[in-house]
Write an enzyme that holds these catalytic residues in place. Structure first.
Site, PDB file in Angstrom:
ATOM      1  N   CYS A   1       0.816  -1.218   0.000  1.00 51.73           N
ATOM      2  CA  CYS A   1       0.000   0.000   0.000  1.00 51.73           C
ATOM      3  C   CYS A   1       0.844   1.261   0.000  1.00 51.73           C
ATOM      4  CB  CYS A   1      -0.954  -0.011   1.191  1.00 51.73           C
ATOM      5  SG  CYS A   1      -2.088  -1.399   1.127  1.00 51.73           S
TER       6      CYS A   1
ATOM      7  N   CYS B   1     -14.000   0.503   7.269  1.00 52.91           N
ATOM      8  CA  CYS B   1     -13.112   0.036   6.195  1.00 52.91           C
ATOM      9  C   CYS B   1     -13.098   1.035   5.041  1.00 52.91           C
ATOM     10  CB  CYS B   1     -13.595  -1.298   5.645  1.00 52.91           C
ATOM     11  SG  CYS B   1     -13.760  -2.573   6.895  1.00 52.91           S
TER      12      CYS B   1
ATOM     13  N   LYS C   1     -10.869   6.444   3.357  1.00 51.50           N
ATOM     14  CA  LYS C   1     -12.269   6.207   3.727  1.00 51.50           C
ATOM     15  C   LYS C   1     -13.217   6.690   2.641  1.00 51.50           C
ATOM     16  CE  LYS C   1     -14.712   4.372   5.444  1.00 51.50           C
ATOM     17  NZ  LYS C   1     -16.127   4.338   5.497  1.00 51.50           N
TER      18      LYS C   1
ATOM     19  N   HIS D   1      -9.301   3.091  -2.123  1.00 52.60           N
ATOM     20  CA  HIS D   1      -7.869   2.816  -2.058  1.00 52.60           C
ATOM     21  C   HIS D   1      -7.386   2.054  -3.294  1.00 52.60           C
ATOM     22  CE1 HIS D   1      -3.952   2.021  -0.587  1.00 52.60           C
ATOM     23  NE2 HIS D   1      -4.179   0.891   0.052  1.00 52.60           N
TER      24      HIS D   1
END
Lengths: 388, 484
Positions: A90, A207, A332, A336
């Site tokens: 990430c 998540c 959020k 992502h």
């Protein structure tokens, strides 16, 4: 033991243009569409009208590239020059940026394009894909990995699900103010608490979403920066640290993420930061899950270990707080797309430092930090930018 | 040949904790104390239950002293591939031992026990582990389903100081179709019930027991107990009466608590009988399936206490919430979890990681003592390279360091409870937890490890596109927490 010490690259490299496509379930866009949208915004931002002449090299960050470096080169028709692909979980976007900064600082290239992008929504799954490719039969879901600190942290410091929920509420609010975010919806603590459980204690709202996106930065030598624009943003430090997998690390305490602590030590040294809470004016941190953001407040040294709960309640990290975190709504609300995220954070920090962040502008900010945390998690990328 | 007595030197059992109240099968509500059956959980099968019973049997026994594994079952997870070898590795036994699957018939354990006796008679220093386990599947809501249950039993057969001598034997084998399962049958098949009882069972058990009486010059009065297997409680009681056994001389058949557990049925009843037997007791033990085989078990010593008694297993039962959850756990309905992604575990990875995944070995650094799981090459503690010794974790205790509940990962019984556990020798293992509920979890909770089936499968590189239809569910690779 002194490891991972970086030579100072402070103020050697400047960002002169940034671009970002609208993040979302971009069914209508190919990777090429998103890369072109973000890159041409960055070109315009930098006053670049002939990229084929003005861009010397390209560093791409993508975790699920379908065609690798060619995907970017063909999209932008940037041929016959270095084009490289960087992957680091990430932290991929931040690491692609770091490679670009190092290439410029070394004198190898003058002007470099950093392209972070990913298109997970072409994979036909609404969440992360689930693999069981090892024999121990464990849920290989990011939520499962990142939730592992919660039980121990909650029992040690008395925090709980409501504290996590407040982080989601804050980021959802900030996201409503960011034109390029995917989710533009205010939520309440109750919404978070009552949503479908994904991996305890994370409900759906704890998540980050899955989305497609691309973000681009144009960087150049500081002495050339003002040829592009009058208010360049300077790179104060950039760092990556990879630590032991928490699932096999014999000394992991489930209260802090080691790679963030290691990378912070290095990047603060580069940037000359000794009191991060005072010297850093805003931060974009990796909120893949709300607990990640909570631990990051502490692991970056903004506040004492164990005190996040009080600071969340008092609004320290809200948009109008002492140190606003995730001013654009974070992972959020942007989702992502892994390779894009680090560069998207740099995009937001550049806008904030140049006073171009509209309704979500943090007044008087001159130093901004961005943070990615990825893997099990094992790897952290940090970048500190300053306007002065 | 030696004249030392040969027989059972240790025994153990396993009854899975999950119970299906029989009333649920036809849509009724489960009543407290009503009849039920023991069913393997979604992560259990004959192989994992065999391992559990064997561990129970081997408490205090040097694993290095076991010279053979004989496994009796009709529900091996493999059509071609030996389950006994898999079990031997999960038990961390030597590799220079004999391993045999006794299969195809419900009386397979009689043959396994006698083969073990013969092996020990031929070489008196030997000890052979005999395990019986079955998890048979009848068609949902069929009459057969009401009677079946799942369980396992294990016996260590040796010579010298035995608890019980395995003595006289008599076989009456018979070819007929009463209950059977052919190559392509998903469920057991059965002929009409009255035919099965009369010709499949009663004729055969009377012939076998009377044959033994004639051979040994005895009658029912010579035996302290009759341990009779059979298709159902009533048929067994009838056969016992016809043979001349008073009702209190018949071993309780555990119907309404466990059910007919196939190849493990008579072995489980024998364990139950041994738990309360006294020296001098003679047990007439009958194994039913394609005829009947009878063994006389003569108890010569007392004082052996298994790690877990049948009563303990019966007391810890936990009822399923619904019949539907039973169907899901046995893959009898096509739920969403069948469509999960991923291609399963490559056979090469299974091969390379057997020490960790099946033997459940951690590595201890011989230079600094740091424990590692799974295996690694360079030590986390002192960076020494390749300086490790293997340490078995399966019989150790541990505690939970941290945990979470994964609702996203497909499972027949969500959520998947994942725990980072610390073993009492310092090793850390990241494992799925089983037979646990979310409200029981807390940091520092004590845990043990059990061998369970993984829900994934081994990929077949040549026909991976058809992987769903191949019998290649890879069982038994999770060493997980169980008893609270």
């Amino acid at each position: 033991m002194s490891v991972g010490k970086s030579g100072s690259i402070r103020d050697k490299v400047a960002i002169v243009g940034v671009g970002c496509c609208k993040f979302g379930e971009n069914w209508h866009q190919s990777p090429e569409d998103m890369i072109v949208e973000a890159a041409y915004e960055a070109y315009a931002d930098a006053g670049i009208d002939n990229p084929q002449q003005q861009i010397d090299a390209v560093f791409c960050g993508s975790v699920y590239p379908s065609r690798g470096t060619a995907e970017v080169a063909e999209s932008l028709k940037l041929f016959d020059r270095p084009v490289s692909l960087v992957q680091n979980y990430c932290a991929t976007g931040t690491d692609a940026f770091r490679y670009g900064v190092a290439a410029v600082a070394s004198g190898m290239h003058d002007t470099v394009l950093v392209v972070g992008y990913d298109k997970p929504k072409d994979r036909g799954v609404s969440g992360p894909s689930i693999h069981m490719n090892t024999a121990r039969g464990l849920p290989m879901t990011p939520a499962g990995w990142f939730s592992l600190c919660c039980a121990r942290y909650f029992e040690t410091y008395g925090a709980g699900r409501e504290d996590l929920a407040r982080i989601a509420v804050k980021n959802h609010h900030n996201g409503t103010l960011a034109p390029k975010s995917m989710l533009k919806k205010e939520i309440t603590v109750d919404d978070v608490m009552n949503a479908r459980m994904i991996s305890w204690p994370f409900t759906l709202y704890d998540c980050a979403a899955q989305s497609d996106g691309a973000s681009v930065a144009v960087i150049t030598r500081s002495d050339l920066a003002k040829n592009f624009r009058s208010d360049p943003v300077y790179v104060k430090g950039v760092s990556i640290a990879l630590s032991a997998n928490p699932q096999s690390d014999p000394t992991f305490d489930f209260l802090a993420w080691k790679p963030t602590i290691a990378a912070a030590k290095d990047v603060y040294q580069q940037a000359g930061i000794t009191d991060p809470m005072k010297q850093i004016h805003l931060a974009q941190v990796h909120d893949c899950f709300t607990m990640t953001e909570l631990l990051t407040y502490e692991d970056l040294g903004f506040i004492e270990k164990g005190s996040a709960r009080d600071h969340i309640k008092s609004g320290t990290f809200a948009l109008d707080g002492e140190l606003p975190v995730n001013t654009d709504g974070g992972l959020k609300t942007f989702g992502h797309p892994t390779g894009a995220t680090g560069v998207r954070m740099i995009y937001e920090n550049v806008l904030q430092l140049q006073g171009r962040a509209g309704e979500r502008q943090v007044k008087g900010a001159t130093m901004a930090l961005s943070h990615n945390l990825g893997g099990a998690p094992q790897t952290c990328g940090l970048a500190i930018l300053g306007i002065e | 040949m030696s004249d030392q007595p040969v027989g059972i030197v240790a025994y153990g059992s396993y009854i899975p904790p999950t119970r299906l109240p029989l009333a649920m099968i036809h849509g009724g509500r489960a009543k407290e104390g009503g009849p039920q059956k023991a069913v393997a959980g979604f992560d259990e099968d004959a192989l994992t239950m065999a391992v559990a019973a064997a561990i129970d049997c081997l408490a205090g026994v040097d694993r290095g002293a076991v010279d053979g594994v004989y496994f009796a079952t009709t529900t091996s997870p493999f059509r071609e591939k030996q389950a006994a070898t898999f079990i031997a590795r999960a038990l961390d036994l030597r590799s220079d031992i004999s391993s045999i699957d006794f299969t195809g018939t419900l009386r397979a354990a009689a043959a396994a026990l006698q083969a073990a006796v013969h092996a020990v008679q031929a070489d008196p220093g030997k000890t052979i582990l005999v395990i019986a386990a079955d998890a048979r599947i009848a068609a949902p809501r069929s009459p057969l389903e009401m009677n079946l249950g799942d369980a396992a039993a294990a016996f260590l057969v040796g010579s010298g100081k035995v608890l019980a001598v395995i003595g006289e034997a008599y076989a009456h084998i018979d070819e007929l179709y009463d209950v059977w399962r052919s190559e392509h049958d998903d469920y057991l098949r059965a002929w009409e019930d009255r035919f099965n009882v009369m010709h499949g069972y009663t004729d055969n058990i009377l012939a076998a027991c009377r044959g033994l009486f004639a051979k040994a010059g005895t009658d029912a009065a010579a035996y302290s107990k009759a341990v009779l297997g059979g298709p159902d409680a009533r048929s067994i009681a009838d056969a016992g009466r016809k043979l001349g056994f008073a009702h209190d001389k018949l071993q309780d058949t555990l119907f309404g608590k466990v059910g007919n557990c196939g190849a493990a049925f008579t072995p489980l009843l024998l364990v139950s009988a041994l738990e309360s037997a006294l020296p001098g007791d003679k047990l007439l033990t009958a194994f039913h399936g394609d005829g009947v085989e009878v063994l006389v078990i003569e108890v010569v010593a007392s004082g052996f206490t298994p790690q877990q008694t049948i009563a303990w297993y019966l007391a810890r039962g936990r009822s399923l919430r619904s019949y539907d959850s039973y169907l899901k756990s046995r893959h009898l309905d096509r739920g969403e979890h069948d469509r999960r992604g991923g291609e399963g575990v490559p056979a090469t990875i299974h091969f390379r990681e057997r020490d960790a995944d099946i033997n459940f070995h951690a590595q201890r650094c011989t230079q600094c003592g740091t424990m590692h799981f799974p295996a690694t090459r360079v030590c986390y503690g002192c960076y020494a390279k390749d300086q490790f010794e293997n340490v078995r974790l399966s019989d150790r205790q541990g505690k939970v360091l941290s945990y979470s509940f994964d609702y996203f990962f497909p499972s027949p019984e969500p959520p998947v409870i994942v725990g980072m556990c610390e073993v009492d020798n310092g090793a850390r293992v990241y494992v799925q937890m089983t037979d646990a509920t979310t409200d029981q979890l807390r940091c520092d909770l004590p845990v043990e490890f059990v061998f369970r089936k993984s829900t994934t499968r081994v990929t077949n590189p040549t026909i991976s596109g058809k992987a769903d239809r191949l019998p290649q569910a890879l069982p038994a690779r999770r060493w997980q927490h169980e008893r609270w």
